[in-house]
Design an enzyme around this catalytic site. Structure first.
Site, mmCIF file in Angstrom:
data_model
loop_
_atom_site.group_PDB
_atom_site.id
_atom_site.type_symbol
_atom_site.label_atom_id
_atom_site.label_comp_id
_atom_site.label_asym_id
_atom_site.label_seq_id
_atom_site.Cartn_x
_atom_site.Cartn_y
_atom_site.Cartn_z
ATOM 1 N N ARG A 124 -29.651 73.861 65.184
ATOM 2 C CA ARG A 124 -29.806 73.841 63.708
ATOM 3 C C ARG A 124 -28.764 74.707 62.994
ATOM 4 O O ARG A 124 -28.972 75.139 61.857
ATOM 5 C CB ARG A 124 -31.206 74.298 63.290
ATOM 6 C CG ARG A 124 -32.315 73.399 63.802
ATOM 7 C CD ARG A 124 -33.574 73.626 63.008
ATOM 8 N NE ARG A 124 -34.637 72.780 63.481
ATOM 9 C CZ ARG A 124 -35.519 73.139 64.415
ATOM 10 N NH1 ARG A 124 -35.451 74.341 64.957
ATOM 11 N NH2 ARG A 124 -36.446 72.315 64.795
ATOM 12 N N LYS A 146 -16.392 70.419 54.467
ATOM 13 C CA LYS A 146 -16.713 69.058 54.927
ATOM 14 C C LYS A 146 -16.524 69.007 56.436
ATOM 15 O O LYS A 146 -15.430 69.293 56.937
ATOM 16 C CB LYS A 146 -15.790 68.037 54.266
ATOM 17 C CG LYS A 146 -16.237 67.603 52.894
ATOM 18 C CD LYS A 146 -15.378 66.431 52.409
ATOM 19 C CE LYS A 146 -15.796 65.982 51.022
ATOM 20 N NZ LYS A 146 -14.899 64.940 50.483
ATOM 21 N N GLU A 188 -1.074 65.687 51.331
ATOM 22 C CA GLU A 188 -2.196 66.352 50.645
ATOM 23 C C GLU A 188 -1.686 67.405 49.641
ATOM 24 O O GLU A 188 -2.316 67.642 48.623
ATOM 25 C CB GLU A 188 -3.132 67.017 51.661
ATOM 26 C CG GLU A 188 -3.818 66.040 52.630
ATOM 27 C CD GLU A 188 -4.946 65.228 51.994
ATOM 28 O OE1 GLU A 188 -5.189 65.358 50.776
ATOM 29 O OE2 GLU A 188 -5.573 64.438 52.732
ATOM 30 N N LYS A 230 -7.475 73.437 45.544
ATOM 31 C CA LYS A 230 -8.662 72.990 46.281
ATOM 32 C C LYS A 230 -9.829 73.944 46.045
ATOM 33 O O LYS A 230 -10.969 73.527 45.857
ATOM 34 C CB LYS A 230 -8.338 72.846 47.774
ATOM 35 C CG LYS A 230 -9.552 72.389 48.556
ATOM 36 C CD LYS A 230 -9.302 71.383 49.621
ATOM 37 C CE LYS A 230 -10.645 70.821 50.085
ATOM 38 N NZ LYS A 230 -10.567 69.896 51.177
ATOM 39 N N GLU A 240 -19.456 67.368 46.219
ATOM 40 C CA GLU A 240 -18.882 66.126 45.683
ATOM 41 C C GLU A 240 -19.882 65.311 44.864
ATOM 42 O O GLU A 240 -20.104 64.138 45.117
ATOM 43 C CB GLU A 240 -18.295 65.274 46.819
ATOM 44 C CG GLU A 240 -17.256 64.294 46.300
ATOM 45 C CD GLU A 240 -16.458 63.594 47.391
ATOM 46 O OE1 GLU A 240 -15.954 64.272 48.306
ATOM 47 O OE2 GLU A 240 -16.343 62.376 47.316
ATOM 48 N N ARG A 244 -15.185 66.831 42.551
ATOM 49 C CA ARG A 244 -14.516 66.907 43.857
ATOM 50 C C ARG A 244 -13.905 65.561 44.263
ATOM 51 O O ARG A 244 -12.977 65.507 45.061
ATOM 52 C CB ARG A 244 -15.486 67.413 44.933
ATOM 53 C CG ARG A 244 -14.796 67.609 46.278
ATOM 54 C CD ARG A 244 -15.601 68.442 47.247
ATOM 55 N NE ARG A 244 -14.918 68.554 48.534
ATOM 56 C CZ ARG A 244 -15.268 69.382 49.491
ATOM 57 N NH1 ARG A 244 -16.292 70.188 49.318
ATOM 58 N NH2 ARG A 244 -14.590 69.428 50.622
ATOM 59 N N ASN A 248 -9.938 62.854 46.251
ATOM 60 C CA ASN A 248 -9.770 61.584 46.963
ATOM 61 C C ASN A 248 -8.634 60.750 46.379
ATOM 62 O O ASN A 248 -8.499 59.572 46.727
ATOM 63 C CB ASN A 248 -11.074 60.781 46.934
ATOM 64 C CG ASN A 248 -12.161 61.479 47.715
ATOM 65 O OD1 ASN A 248 -11.873 62.184 48.684
ATOM 66 N ND2 ASN A 248 -13.400 61.319 47.294
ATOM 67 N N HIS A 251 -6.817 58.285 48.483
ATOM 68 C CA HIS A 251 -7.616 58.071 49.692
ATOM 69 C C HIS A 251 -8.326 56.714 49.720
ATOM 70 O O HIS A 251 -8.670 56.238 50.799
ATOM 71 C CB HIS A 251 -8.653 59.186 49.854
ATOM 72 C CG HIS A 251 -8.054 60.483 50.342
ATOM 73 N ND1 HIS A 251 -7.087 61.157 49.648
ATOM 74 C CD2 HIS A 251 -8.285 61.221 51.469
ATOM 75 C CE1 HIS A 251 -6.750 62.263 50.308
ATOM 76 N NE2 HIS A 251 -7.461 62.324 51.418
ATOM 77 N N HIS A 255 -7.339 55.298 53.009
ATOM 78 C CA HIS A 255 -8.273 55.172 54.140
ATOM 79 C C HIS A 255 -8.266 53.751 54.698
ATOM 80 O O HIS A 255 -8.364 53.550 55.913
ATOM 81 C CB HIS A 255 -9.699 55.519 53.696
ATOM 82 C CG HIS A 255 -10.012 56.972 53.831
ATOM 83 N ND1 HIS A 255 -11.070 57.568 53.193
ATOM 84 C CD2 HIS A 255 -9.423 57.955 54.544
ATOM 85 C CE1 HIS A 255 -11.097 58.850 53.482
ATOM 86 N NE2 HIS A 255 -10.110 59.116 54.301
ATOM 87 N N HIS A 267 -2.718 60.730 58.761
ATOM 88 C CA HIS A 267 -3.563 60.755 57.562
ATOM 89 C C HIS A 267 -2.743 60.999 56.282
ATOM 90 O O HIS A 267 -2.877 60.273 55.296
ATOM 91 C CB HIS A 267 -4.655 61.819 57.717
ATOM 92 C CG HIS A 267 -5.547 61.902 56.518
ATOM 93 N ND1 HIS A 267 -6.395 60.879 56.143
ATOM 94 C CD2 HIS A 267 -5.698 62.873 55.576
ATOM 95 C CE1 HIS A 267 -7.039 61.223 55.032
ATOM 96 N NE2 HIS A 267 -6.635 62.424 54.668
HETATM 97 N N1 GLY Z 1 -10.388 66.144 51.591
HETATM 98 C C1 GLY Z 1 -11.113 65.979 50.384
HETATM 99 C C2 GLY Z 1 -12.195 66.999 50.187
HETATM 100 O O1 GLY Z 1 -12.245 68.005 50.874
HETATM 101 O O2 GLY Z 1 -13.039 66.796 49.368
#
Ligand code: GLY
Length: 362
Positions: A124, A146, A188, A230, A240, A244, A248, A251, A255, A267
């Site tokens: 956990r 994330k 990025e 960031k 998000e 946030r 993207n 992306h 993606h 990426h």
């Molecule tokens: N890579 C996008 C984010 O961290 O939200």
């Protein structure tokens, strides 16, 4: 301004530090603060990074803990899945890891995301530390909590928001990165400038040669300034729910390209191609001038990033986009530029607009 430490706050309170260093000199003292003297550490890494940096890192960690063990898995996005997580669980059980022990992620985005997810779910939740070894992981994936793995054909489909104890960047490690991997990070970083900080974007353009040569001071400043963007966004919207999503930018189509190219493109390269598509839509809508549009494209290219992908079909990209998880109810949250440094979320981009943008990148 102190540029070798940045604090990330969560709900207004300090959550974890990012250390920006040129060596591992301060790692020991940070670990001591986690009270790991009588605890076990597990370094998680992959078959690319392990041979380069594992021994050096282990030397730093051994005096800090009761035991240091290592789990290495084959490098590549194809291993970022629940099977590898399961193997790591089994290894940790075998090594009697309990909730007071700590995982140390040494690697790029795949290692960081997978280790973070394992840390979030094992017993956990156990503590973990991020030691990103790629430029892309330093400016993006190691920050913001994330974590996750891919599931079947879906990227990052299973995951958790889970914060590291700290993130330790040793810029010297960037010296061993292949050029393509290094330049992938610019995808990025340019994104951060384009969505939020026109001054950063201009600074990147002005300092491009130094940055491509990996000049230490220039790289440190670039990472720091990129992280400020960031930090600002993830602190305001850690899970998000809204803003946030700006991260993207590039992306949505990126993606899709990444998946259709079966991860043969990196990426940051796919983000670059996706940004070109998003810039096209922004231009057609009158949100960017033709001069700005051309300038962004040439900037992306000058950082040795691709602006197109061959061998794909528009309809396949559209299908992949519609299957992507970053959908809000039935609407895709597309990120567009309303001028350089000012991104907006738009849920009304039509299939026709996307198709036209895809024609441009194929
Ligand atoms: N890579 C996008 C984010 O961290 O939200």
């Amino acid at each position: 301004m102190e540029q070798n430490r940045m604090e990330i706050r969560y709900d207004g309170t300090p959550c974890y530090d990012i250390l920006l260093e040129q060596d591992f000199g301060k790692l020991g003292e940070r670990l001591v603060q986690l009270s790991v003297k009588n605890r076990k550490l597990c370094i998680v890494t992959d078959s690319n990074v392990g041979p380069l940096h594992l021994e050096r890192l282990a030397q730093e960690l051994i005096p800090c803990a009761a035991k240091v063990v290592t789990f290495t898995f084959p490098a590549g996005e194809a291993r970022k899945n629940l099977k590898t997580v399961q193997m790591l669980y089994e290894f940790l059980i075998q090594e009697n890891f309990d909730r007071n022990d700590v995982l140390v992620a040494l690697g790029g985005g795949v290692v960081g995301d997978l280790t973070g997810y394992t840390a979030a779910t094992y017993l956990r939740g156990i503590r973990f530390v991020q030691i990103p070894t790629t430029l892309l992981a330093m400016v993006d994936s190691s920050i913001g909590g994330k974590t996750g793995v891919d599931f079947k054909a879906y990227k990052n489909m299973v995951g958790a928001f889970y914060m590291p104890q700290f993130v330790y960047m040793n810029f010297t490690l960037l010296g061993t990165l292949p050029t393509r991997e290094y330049c992938s990070g610019f995808g990025e970083i340019l994104k951060h400038g384009l969505i939020r900080d026109a001054a950063l974007y201009s600074w990147l353009v002005e300092n491009r040669d130094l940055l491509l040569q990996r000049d230490r001071l220039a790289v440190a400043e670039m990472v720091y300034r990129s992280l400020l963007i960031k930090k600002d966004i993830v602190e305001r919207d850690p899970k998000e729910r809204g803003e946030r999503a700006l991260l993207n930018f590039g992306h949505t189509i990126g993606h899709a390209v990444e998946k259709l190219k079966e991860f043969r493109l990196l990426h940051g390269e796919c983000v670059a191609i996706g940004m070109v598509a998003a810039v096209q839509i922004s231009w057609r809508r009158g949100m960017l001038t033709e001069t700005q549009t051309k300038e962004i494209l040439s900037c992306i290219q000058s950082f040795q990033l691709p602006i197109s992908a061959s061998g794909l079909l528009v309809e396949d990209i559209l299908l992949a986009v519609s299957r992507d998880k970053k959908k809000d109810a039935d609407k895709i949250r597309f990120i567009l530029l309303n001028g350089i440094g000012n991104a907006v979320i738009d849920t009304n981009v039509t299939e026709q607009e996307m198709a036209e943008a895809c024609e441009f990148i194929l």
